[in-house]
Design a protein around this motif. Structure first.
Motif, mmCIF file in Angstrom:
data_model
loop_
_atom_site.group_PDB
_atom_site.id
_atom_site.type_symbol
_atom_site.label_atom_id
_atom_site.label_comp_id
_atom_site.label_asym_id
_atom_site.label_seq_id
_atom_site.Cartn_x
_atom_site.Cartn_y
_atom_site.Cartn_z
ATOM 1 N N ILE A 232 2.294 1.894 -3.454
ATOM 2 C CA ILE A 232 1.298 2.466 -4.364
ATOM 3 C C ILE A 232 1.141 3.958 -4.094
ATOM 4 O O ILE A 232 1.120 4.776 -5.022
ATOM 5 N N MET A 233 1.047 4.330 -2.827
ATOM 6 C CA MET A 233 0.910 5.754 -2.480
ATOM 7 C C MET A 233 2.152 6.538 -2.883
ATOM 8 O O MET A 233 2.053 7.679 -3.345
ATOM 9 N N ALA A 234 3.323 5.945 -2.731
ATOM 10 C CA ALA A 234 4.560 6.617 -3.130
ATOM 11 C C ALA A 234 4.582 6.837 -4.634
ATOM 12 O O ALA A 234 4.941 7.920 -5.111
ATOM 13 N N MET B 46 0.821 -1.202 0.000
ATOM 14 C CA MET B 46 0.000 0.000 0.000
ATOM 15 C C MET B 46 0.859 1.258 0.000
ATOM 16 O O MET B 46 0.563 2.212 -0.683
ATOM 17 N N ASN B 47 1.952 1.236 0.787
ATOM 18 C CA ASN B 47 2.843 2.387 0.834
ATOM 19 C C ASN B 47 3.530 2.614 -0.500
ATOM 20 O O ASN B 47 3.780 3.749 -0.884
ATOM 21 N N LEU C 84 1.942 6.971 -6.643
ATOM 22 C CA LEU C 84 0.911 7.955 -6.977
ATOM 23 C C LEU C 84 1.364 9.374 -6.651
ATOM 24 O O LEU C 84 1.151 10.299 -7.441
ATOM 25 N N SER C 85 1.985 9.554 -5.504
ATOM 26 C CA SER C 85 2.438 10.904 -5.149
ATOM 27 C C SER C 85 3.568 11.366 -6.065
ATOM 28 O O SER C 85 3.618 12.531 -6.460
#
Length: 101
Positions: A4-6, A1-2, A8-9
């Motif tokens: 994916i967020m990294a 999950m981290n 995306l950001s």
């Protein structure tokens, strides 16, 4: 999950930086907005979003299809080579400009 967020950001930051960088489209949007109002500026600003999606889809389809046809890739490569040679010949034989008068 981290992860994916990294990702995306990172993508959002790259997209934001590319979007706010001045360029010809930015100048066109500003010009249209000043001349014809905010609604026309918004239309010009949204146009690439609407026109780029079909071009990207078509390009992805063409590349995925072409990679399975070696003869097509060979013909495209040969055609591109001929085109580059024609442009090189035209530039090589162009008259030189004289800056002195």
């Amino acid at each position: 999950m981290n992860e994916i967020m990294a990702n995306l950001s990172n993508g959002a930051m790259i997209g934001f930086c590319a979007g706010v960088a001045p360029g010809p489209l930015t100048l066109l949007v500003i010009t249209q907005t000043i001349r014809f109002g905010l609604s026309e500026g918004i239309k010009v600003g949204i146009a690439p979003v609407l026109t780029d999606v079909p071009i990207i889809v078509l390009s992805v389809w063409a590349v995925s299809t072409a990679k399975e046809l070696p003869l097509l890739l060979a013909l495209l490569s040969a055609g591109g080579s001929v085109f580059l040679m024609m442009m090189a010949k035209a530039n090589w034989s162009a008259p030189m400009l004289s800056w002195e008068k």
